[in-house]
Write an enzyme that holds these catalytic residues in place. Structure first.
Site, short mmCIF file in Angstrom:
data_model
loop_
_atom_site.label_atom_id
_atom_site.label_comp_id
_atom_site.label_asym_id
_atom_site.label_seq_id
_atom_site.Cartn_x
_atom_site.Cartn_y
_atom_site.Cartn_z
N HIS A 129 1.08 -1.28 0.04
CA HIS A 129 0.08 0.19 0.17
C HIS A 129 1.03 1.08 0.11
O HIS A 129 0.80 2.17 -0.91
CB HIS A 129 -1.10 0.01 1.24
N GLU A 130 1.72 1.37 0.98
CA GLU A 130 2.66 2.56 1.05
C GLU A 130 3.57 2.56 -0.41
O GLU A 130 3.65 3.84 -0.68
CB GLU A 130 3.44 2.51 2.51
N HIS A 139 -5.81 6.65 -2.42
CA HIS A 139 -6.56 5.63 -1.89
C HIS A 139 -7.95 5.53 -3.09
O HIS A 139 -8.26 6.21 -3.37
CB HIS A 139 -7.24 6.09 -0.37
N CYS A 140 -8.11 4.30 -2.89
CA CYS A 140 -9.12 3.51 -3.68
C CYS A 140 -10.46 3.19 -3.00
O CYS A 140 -10.46 2.81 -1.78
CB CYS A 140 -8.50 2.43 -4.32
N CYS A 145 -9.33 -3.73 -2.73
CA CYS A 145 -8.22 -3.29 -3.54
C CYS A 145 -7.08 -2.77 -2.56
O CYS A 145 -7.38 -2.36 -1.41
CB CYS A 145 -8.30 -2.00 -4.47
ZN LIG Z 1 -2.54 5.27 2.18
ZN LIG Z 2 -7.90 0.30 -6.46
#
Ligand SMILES: [Zn+2]
Ligand SMILES: [Zn+2]
Lengths: 178, 450
Positions: A129-130, A139-140, A145
């Site tokens: 993520h990072e 962000h999604c 995800c």
């Molecule tokens: Zn984040």
């Molecule tokens: Zn996504």
């Protein structure tokens, strides 16, 4: 382009090697461990007894090798940014440096029995993520995800290790650019 | 680069003299997909202000030059629609409370919990969307009245609309009785929108989904630390409804303790938050709805008689669809005309066998179910006339799986509570009366997903 993992006062070799494999799978890039001495002392807030993750990012940039790469610091201490009580990690959006910590990913912090398998999974997810942020992805809204924003540890377990279709397209686009 | 994924991006301005606060907050919001900018003092903030430009403004209470309270007034004058959230240190919480009275939405104390911050912003965004949905609501209520005009011959429904007109302008407590799908919430909203309280919110509490323990904090809010898991101060629904209307759906489902609490707040118009001792005065109109026979519940001793009389001051009963079958053809044709236009399909009517089937069905989900059935039929119909095969086979009652095993029921139940609680694990576990670890195991076992 390659990814470096920089252990920051971090000693668990098993976690590091499984993380290395996970990052290689997620990004399709070579991943290496970067061995540099890194003292956390200057980033500690004595009142909060936590470590400023923004300070860590700037230190990572100082020791970064001069090449096209991303560097992920891996720590085991409690991280914060000034306005928030804690963070799991931080990254430069479209930048070189990211940091994650196992501190708040451990079940035992929440009064549950130790769960090394879960810790490994959570660390991998937070690291992907990072690093995703360093590739310019925000962000999604897709709950599965990897770029879905999570603010408590159990929430991490709900998302997958994968980028959704939109995010993986963004990732590929940005990998080409750099 | 900052890829946009949401066309309707929400904009946030952070006003704080501390660079690290400005930087970390704007960064956090940008990563969350919001458009964010910052200002170091009042002068810079005022320069960046334009009506309608910022949806949310975070405002430090202590600023050099002009303080946050004064700046709050100036912002309100320039952009009354911007939601203002004060940023404060622990020492200045009193001032923050004062700012709430001046119209600030809420305040955060530095450092703020990331989970709290993201939920707070999400709530503001949701409320802003609701505001624009109010226009949609007006259309829905319009639809309700249009149906009335078409089906005006039915005396029972005609009476319902008469009653709405009569009771709306008064401040009387209203009890709406009817099965699910008869449009109880729509009628509550119609009453609210025709009352002098229409410029204040109507707040809905679905009492059906609340456990005894949760009801009190849902109604009255709680202070930080009031119980395990109460990490922050939270406003209750009665506090949010101040000036407006509170709509208690499925009120017959509340437990004994909540019944006593409810009676007290109706009588005194004040309450204390859970874990607090400050009395909060509220001005609200109460509308309730139930699909249970409350008179029977009173006789059986499960519902307080004194509370029942307090709630049942003015009652409106909506008849189930099966008791007014003569309306079904009219309703079907009404929905057909309305929905076929919006789906852009030219369908002229129903075959006589299809209409017979529609009239014969017992419609446990009432008008809502009928509307959905017509909509589905329009979508699947291949001819210009809807035939029997286009009609959905009468489905089993809502939410009950074909598989009636205990496990299947457990899965459905857990999923529904999770959804009601917005996938908040702590609260869901509380409602289900199990610990969080057990809940996680069950979520994994049944493969439940958001
Ligand atoms: Zn984040
Ligand atoms: Zn996504």
């Amino acid at each position: 382009m390659r990814i470096y993992i920089l252990p920051i006062e971090f000693t668990d070799k098993n976690l590091l090697s499984s993380l290395l494999a996970a990052l290689r799978d997620a990004f399709g890039l070579p991943v290496m461990i970067l061995n540099r001495s890194f003292s956390l002392e200057g980033g500690r807030d004595p009142i909060r007894n936590q470590y400023n993750s923004t300070w860590i990012l700037s230190r990572i940039l100082e020791i970064a090798p001069d090449e096209d790469c991303k560097i992920l610091g891996v720590a085991a201490v409690d991280l914060y940014v000034p306005v928030l009580t804690y963070v799991f990690g931080e990254a430069q959006l479209t930048g070189k440096a990211a940091v994650v910590s196992t501190y708040r990913l451990r079940d035992e912090l929440y009064g549950l029995p130790k769960n090394p398998e879960k810790l490994k999974e959570r660390l991998e997810k937070e690291a992907i993520h990072e690093l995703g942020h360093t590739f310019g992805i925000i962000h999604c809204r897709e709950p599965e995800c990897i770029m879905y924003s999570t603010t408590y540890a159990e929430e991490i377990d709900f998302k997958s290790k994968n980028f959704c279709r939109v995010c993986s397209a963004l990732l590929e686009e940005n990998k080409k650019k750099s | 680069m900052n890829p946009k994924k949401d066309s309707r991006q929400v904009s946030i301005l952070v006003v704080d003299d501390e660079l690290s606060v400005r930087d970390s907050m704007t960064k956090w919001f940008v990563e969350d997909g919001y458009q964010a900018d910052s200002a170091a003092d009042a002068t810079e903030a005022l320069k960046k202000l334009k009506p309608g430009l910022w949806d949310i403004i975070f405002l430090d209470i202590k600023l050099p030059g002009m303080d946050g309270m004064e700046l709050q007034q100036r912002i309100k004058a320039i952009d009354p629609n911007a939601t203002i959230i004060m940023i404060t240190a622990y020492a200045s919480v009193d001032t923050a409370v004062k700012s709430l009275k001046e119209g600030a939405y809420d305040y955060v104390t530095k450092p703020v919990d990331p989970d709290y911050l993201s939920h707070m912003v999400a709530n503001v965004v949701k409320q802003k969307r609701l505001l624009s949905e109010n226009i949609q609501l007006r259309e829905q209520i319009q639809e309700l009245y249009e149906i009335d005009q078409i089906v005006g011959k039915n005396p029972a429904m005609l009476k319902v609309f008469d009653l709405i007109e009569t009771v709306a302008p008064t401040d009387t407590t209203v009890m709406i009785k009817g099965e699910s799908g008869t449009g109880k919430e729509l009628i509550a909203r119609a009453i609210h929108s025709k009352s002098s309280r229409r410029f204040f919110p109507i707040i809905t509490v679905n009492c059906g989904g609340l456990t005894e323990g949760l009801t009190e904090s849902e109604f009255f809010g709680h202070e930080k630390g009031a119980f395990t898991g109460a990490l922050y101060r939270r406003k209750g629904k009665f506090e949010m409804a101040d000036g407006g209307t509170i709509f208690l759906d499925e009120v017959g489902n509340i437990g004994a303790k909540a019944q006593t609490d409810l009676l007290r707040v109706i009588e005194t118009k004040q309450f204390t938050r859970v874990g607090g001792d400050e009395f909060i005065k509220v001005d609200f109109r109460l509308i309730c709805a139930t699909n249970r026979d409350l008179e029977l519940a009173v006789k059986e001793g499960t519902f307080r008689e004194d509370l029942y009389y307090r709630l049942n001051v003015f009652s409106i009963s909506i008849p189930p669809l099966r008791e007014r079958r003569s309306d079904i053809p009219l309703l079907c044709n009404y929905f057909l005309k309305k929905l076929a236009d919006s789906i852009n399909k030219s369908i002229t009517g129903f075959s006589s066998e299809a209409m017979e089937k529609l009239e014969a069905y017992h419609w446990p989900g009432n008008v809502r179910e009928l509307r959905n059935a017509v909509e589905r039929a329009i979508v699947v119909a291949k001819e210009s006339c809807i035939g029997v095969s286009d009609l959905p086979i009468p489905p089993c009652p809502e939410g009950i799986p074909d598989d009636q095993s205990l496990e299947a029921m457990e899965k459905v139940h857990i999923k529904s509570i999770l959804e009601q609680m917005g996938w908040n694990i702590t609260r869901t576990a509380e409602v289900l009366g199990i610990d969080r670890a057990t809940l996680y195991k069950k979520i994994e076992k049944y493969g439940l997903r958001k």
